[in-house]
Design an enzyme around this catalytic site. Structure first.
Site, mmCIF file in Angstrom:
data_model
loop_
_atom_site.group_PDB
_atom_site.id
_atom_site.type_symbol
_atom_site.label_atom_id
_atom_site.label_comp_id
_atom_site.label_asym_id
_atom_site.label_seq_id
_atom_site.Cartn_x
_atom_site.Cartn_y
_atom_site.Cartn_z
ATOM 1 N N SER A 39 0.908 -1.295 -0.017
ATOM 2 C CA SER A 39 -0.052 0.046 -0.006
ATOM 3 C C SER A 39 0.907 1.265 0.121
ATOM 4 C CB SER A 39 -0.939 0.099 1.195
ATOM 5 O OG SER A 39 -1.664 1.283 1.366
ATOM 6 N N LYS A 59 -4.334 -6.827 3.342
ATOM 7 C CA LYS A 59 -4.428 -5.556 2.521
ATOM 8 C C LYS A 59 -6.007 -5.543 2.194
ATOM 9 C CE LYS A 59 -3.137 -2.472 -0.056
ATOM 10 N NZ LYS A 59 -4.151 -2.146 -1.118
ATOM 11 N N HIS A 117 -7.151 -3.561 4.852
ATOM 12 C CA HIS A 117 -6.907 -2.249 4.823
ATOM 13 C C HIS A 117 -7.720 -1.283 3.756
ATOM 14 C CE1 HIS A 117 -4.413 0.769 2.484
ATOM 15 N NE2 HIS A 117 -3.563 0.899 3.593
ATOM 16 N N ASN A 118 -8.006 -1.954 2.780
ATOM 17 C CA ASN A 118 -8.790 -0.996 1.733
ATOM 18 C C ASN A 118 -10.252 -0.902 2.031
ATOM 19 O OD1 ASN A 118 -6.239 -1.518 0.418
ATOM 20 N ND2 ASN A 118 -7.507 -1.663 -1.830
ATOM 21 N N GLU A 171 -9.931 1.889 4.364
ATOM 22 C CA GLU A 171 -9.499 3.071 3.483
ATOM 23 C C GLU A 171 -11.112 3.654 2.857
ATOM 24 O OE1 GLU A 171 -6.635 2.512 0.413
ATOM 25 O OE2 GLU A 171 -8.211 2.931 -0.979
#
Ligand code: 6PG
Length: 472
Positions: A128, A183, A186-187, A190
């Site tokens: 990222s 990940k 994480h998104n 986000e």
């Protein structure tokens, strides 16, 4: 013995920048792209550097030191399978393939099984930080084969972002597809934080009636906030401050209000439904993007369906202060939901993920880096089994202090007809989580009424069924 060279396959902008980052940190790079344009661009950008560019997969394999270490930087999906199929013809048993794309975690498990069966090591690795991060220091989330991770760790540690106090932003995220899972979430976080920011902007714009320049100033001030400060607030201030050279107006006012998405937020919501973990703020952020896509229908509906005109009753400075804390609490809800999901996935899929380490490697380099990650890391370090940070002693007082602000901001949006999709979802999430009683008693009665699904009672043990249409 030299540290050995490192292969990068796929030379789009992310691949090129990661290759340049690896080279800058002292490792010779062999860079491969079958297509000529991207290979040529890499040759130009790497002129005079220790980067060898090839368009031949055989030459790529020949030039790499053994066991070979190959980082794939290709768009997730069929392209990843195609490059892996080519690579496995040229590589040998014991070589390490690292997928640095945003691959869906079940694909990573499938590829890992096939590659391990063929004698290769496979590391699913979230990266990222966008183009800048790839070049100057991303946050790196590898998972999978531990032995293979140890062989690539010296390179990853060099190229990762470095926190001032907490080391490089890379850690072994866990077994199997843990890296891509972390990940993906994480998104998801986000998406949630970005949507909460957008709603905050919308309330300031449409409820408080502030012009873009005034809202820019507010976000600019918030960049220094110990509460909401972080990369996404920084770039919000940047976006709101950009002037359109053609018109002299704020450029953001000219941007079509239809959001794109590539799937990682949706996958996060799908996985949360599969695992039975509530992540309403993150899921609503996906819905908000989908609804933004209905532009034509919205334009038509705006002529048919009516709402309040907007316009604030009261002081916009006071509203701004409350919005600051409301955004802060919504951000906490996003991290809380995402980390709860990772904790559950780690148990379900036996990842063995260390949540304190996840928070640590998100402190810099990645898109969701923010000041909140330090206290989150500390909380997980002192108590690794935390189910949900909102009830942890280090966060509960913060949540209690900010809840009245969020509770007052959501009605301000509602009264002005501004959709508070994620701010509202965060409030309902917190109110649900802290509720001793929810109306699921009635829900159970309804289920039992029409489907004899049975229910349990608060006052005695056992499983019950009733004839709900009779009192005899
Ligand atoms: C990052 C970003 C990056 C990208 C995602 C989401 O961590 O560097 O998350 O991976 O932003 O692909 O993109 P969409 O908004 O298009 O889904």
């Amino acid at each position: 013995m030299s540290a050995g060279n490192f292969g990068v396959a796929g030379l789009g902008v992310m691949g090129r920048n990661v290759a340049l980052n690896i080279e800058r940190n002292g490792f010779p790079v062999i860079a491969y792209n079958r297509g000529g344009d991207k290979a040529q661009r890499m040759r130009e950008e790497a002129a005079g550097k220790n980067v060898t560019v090839t368009q031949s997969i055989e030459e790529f394999a020949r030039l790499l030191d053994r066991p070979r270490r190959v980082l794939l930087m290709v768009t997730a999906g069929a392209g990843t399978d195609a490059v892996i199929a080519d690579l496995t013809k040229a590589l040998e048993k014991g070589d390490i393939i690292i997928d640095g794309g945003n691959s869906h975690f079940p694909d990573t498990d499938r590829r890992a099984a096939a590659l391990h069966a063929a004698g290769f090591h496979f590391v699913g690795c979230g990266i990222s930080g966008g183009e800048e991060g790839a070049l100057w220091g991303p946050s790196i989330m590898p998972g999978g084969n531990r032995e293979a991770y140890e062989r690539i760790a010296p390179v990853l540690e060099k190229i990762a972002a470095k926190t001032a106090d907490d080391g490089p932003c890379v850690t072994y995220c866990g077994r199997a597809s843990a890296g891509h899972y972390v990940k993906m979430v994480h998104n998801g976080i986000e998406y949630g934080i970005m949507q909460a920011i957008c709603e905050t902007y919308d309330i300031l714009r449409r409820a408080a009636g502030l012009p873009t320049a005034a809202i820019q100033k507010i976000f600019q001030d918030w960049t220094a906030s110990p509460k909401v400060g972080g990369f996404l607030v920084d770039i919000t201030a940047e976006c709101l401050g950009k002037i359109d050279p053609d018109t002299g107006d704020a450029l953001v006012e000219k941007v079509l209000d239809t959001a794109g998405q590539k799937g990682t937020g949706k996958w996060t919501a799908q996985s949360a439904l599969d695992l039975g973990i509530p992540i309403p703020t993150l899921a609503q952020a996906v819905n908000a993007r989908i609804q933004s896509g209905l532009k034509e229908a919205r334009v038509e509906a705006s002529k048919i369906l009516h709402g309040p005109a907007g316009g604030l009753r009261g002081d916009s400075g006071e509203l701004t202060e409350r919005l600051h804390d409301a955004l802060y609490l919504s951000m906490i809800a996003c991290y809380a939901q995402g980390l709860h999901l990772i904790q559950a996935a780690s148990r379900e899929y036996d990842f063995g993920t260390d949540l304190a380490e996840v928070a640590r490697i998100w402190k810099d380099g990645c898109i969701i880096r923010s000041k909140l990650l330090d206290p989150i890391k500390e909380a997980f370090r002192s108590d690794p089994g935390i189910e949900n940070i909102i009830v942890h002693p280090s966060f509960a007082p913060v949540v209690n202090a900010a809840l009245p602000q969020l509770r007052s901001v959501v009605p301000a949006a509602v009264e002005n007809g501004v959709p508070a999709t994620c701010l509202g979802a965060s409030l309902a999430y917190l109110d649900s989580y802290r509720a001793e009683f929810l109306p699921a008693n009635l829900l159970q009665a309804l289920r039992d009424n029409f489907g004899a699904h049975t229910y349990r009672r608060l006052d005695k043990e056992g499983v019950f069924h009733s004839q709900w249409n009779r009192n005899d």
